[in-house]
Design an enzyme around this catalytic site. Structure first.
Site, PDB file in Angstrom:
ATOM      1  N   PHE A  86       0.825  -1.202   0.000  1.00 32.11           N
ATOM      2  CA  PHE A  86       0.000   0.000   0.000  1.00 32.11           C
ATOM      3  C   PHE A  86       0.866   1.262   0.000  1.00 32.11           C
ATOM      4  CE2 PHE A  86      -1.988   3.413   2.459  1.00 32.11           C
ATOM      5  CZ  PHE A  86      -3.179   3.597   1.769  1.00 32.11           C
ATOM      6  N   GLU A 107       4.100   1.619  -0.809  1.00 31.19           N
ATOM      7  CA  GLU A 107       4.921   1.735  -2.018  1.00 31.19           C
ATOM      8  C   GLU A 107       4.095   2.185  -3.213  1.00 31.19           C
ATOM      9  OE1 GLU A 107       6.816  -2.096  -2.312  1.00 31.19           O
ATOM     10  OE2 GLU A 107       8.405  -1.526  -0.913  1.00 31.19           O
ATOM     11  N   LEU A 108       2.910   1.595  -3.388  1.00 30.58           N
ATOM     12  CA  LEU A 108       2.081   1.913  -4.550  1.00 30.58           C
ATOM     13  C   LEU A 108       1.441   3.287  -4.466  1.00 30.58           C
ATOM     14  CD1 LEU A 108       0.274  -1.501  -5.172  1.00 30.58           C
ATOM     15  CD2 LEU A 108       2.142  -0.486  -6.492  1.00 30.58           C
ATOM     16  N   ASN A 109       0.979   3.663  -3.283  1.00 31.22           N
ATOM     17  CA  ASN A 109       0.234   4.914  -3.142  1.00 31.22           C
ATOM     18  C   ASN A 109       1.084   6.122  -2.774  1.00 31.22           C
ATOM     19  OD1 ASN A 109      -2.656   4.058  -3.526  1.00 31.22           O
ATOM     20  ND2 ASN A 109      -2.000   2.621  -1.962  1.00 31.22           N
ATOM     21  N   PHE A 110       2.231   5.889  -2.147  1.00 27.58           N
ATOM     22  CA  PHE A 110       3.018   7.013  -1.659  1.00 27.58           C
ATOM     23  C   PHE A 110       4.489   6.940  -2.058  1.00 27.58           C
ATOM     24  CE2 PHE A 110      -0.624   6.514   1.143  1.00 27.58           C
ATOM     25  CZ  PHE A 110      -1.175   7.781   1.067  1.00 27.58           C
TER      26      PHE A 110
END
Length: 174
Positions: free
Chosen positions: A97, A99-102
């Site tokens: 979460f 890594e992908l979003n932030f």
């Protein structure tokens, strides 16, 4: 109350806790250990986090803060916690979460308790030294280069606020 260095006096401060070594470690979300001794002489901002919180957008500002000051020595440590029932189900989901979003690349611990009797020794020490206990996600604790608590902030104080950046800048080399 006399301020004691976290790095130098943890065993004296929290004698009922047992450590494999007289230093503080967190379990890293990437595997292995995060050892506070490696950051001695540097300011460290420790933030209890959660993936499903209204304050989760602060991850962007935490990463920006880390990017702005890491070359000068600042460490930002994210401590995911389920204490307020807003974290994802496991460490792998939290890591993905974030890594992908932030696009986070700051150090991050495994899901860790930050309050109550199961609180990680770091948070037990902060409570003993200052009375500060996280009341919600994204509470912040600034440790100075000597290992003492320099300041604490609640969730609403944004990571890039002047209140935080001025304290950090005062601890960093020019």
């Amino acid at each position: 109350m006399e301020r004691r260095s976290f790095l130098a006096g943890l065993c004296m401060v929290v004698p009922s806790l047992s450590f494999a070594a007289p230093r503080l470690q967190f379990s890293s979300i990437d595997g292995g250990q995060i050892d506070f001794d490696a950051w001695q002489g540097r300011p460290v901002l420790v933030v209890n986090t959660a993936s499903r919180c209204a304050f989760t957008k602060q991850y962007d500002a935490l990463q920006a803060l880390y990017d702005r000051y890491r070359a000068r020595g600042l460490v930002v440590l994210a401590v995911p916690s389920q204490d307020f029932r807003q974290e994802l189900g496991d460490n792998a989901a939290v890591k993905e979460f974030c890594e992908l979003n932030f696009n986070l690349d700051m150090p991050m611990t495994e899901i860790t308790s930050v309050k109550g009797p199961q609180a990680h020794p770091f948070y037990a020490w902060v409570r003993q030294e200052t009375g500060f206990v996280p009341e919600w996600n994204f509470n912040k604790v600034l440790i100075d280069p000597d290992g003492a608590v320099a300041a604490t902030w609640r969730s609403r104080v944004r990571p890039l606020s002047g209140e935080i950046t001025k304290k950090i800048e005062a601890m960093l080399p020019a």
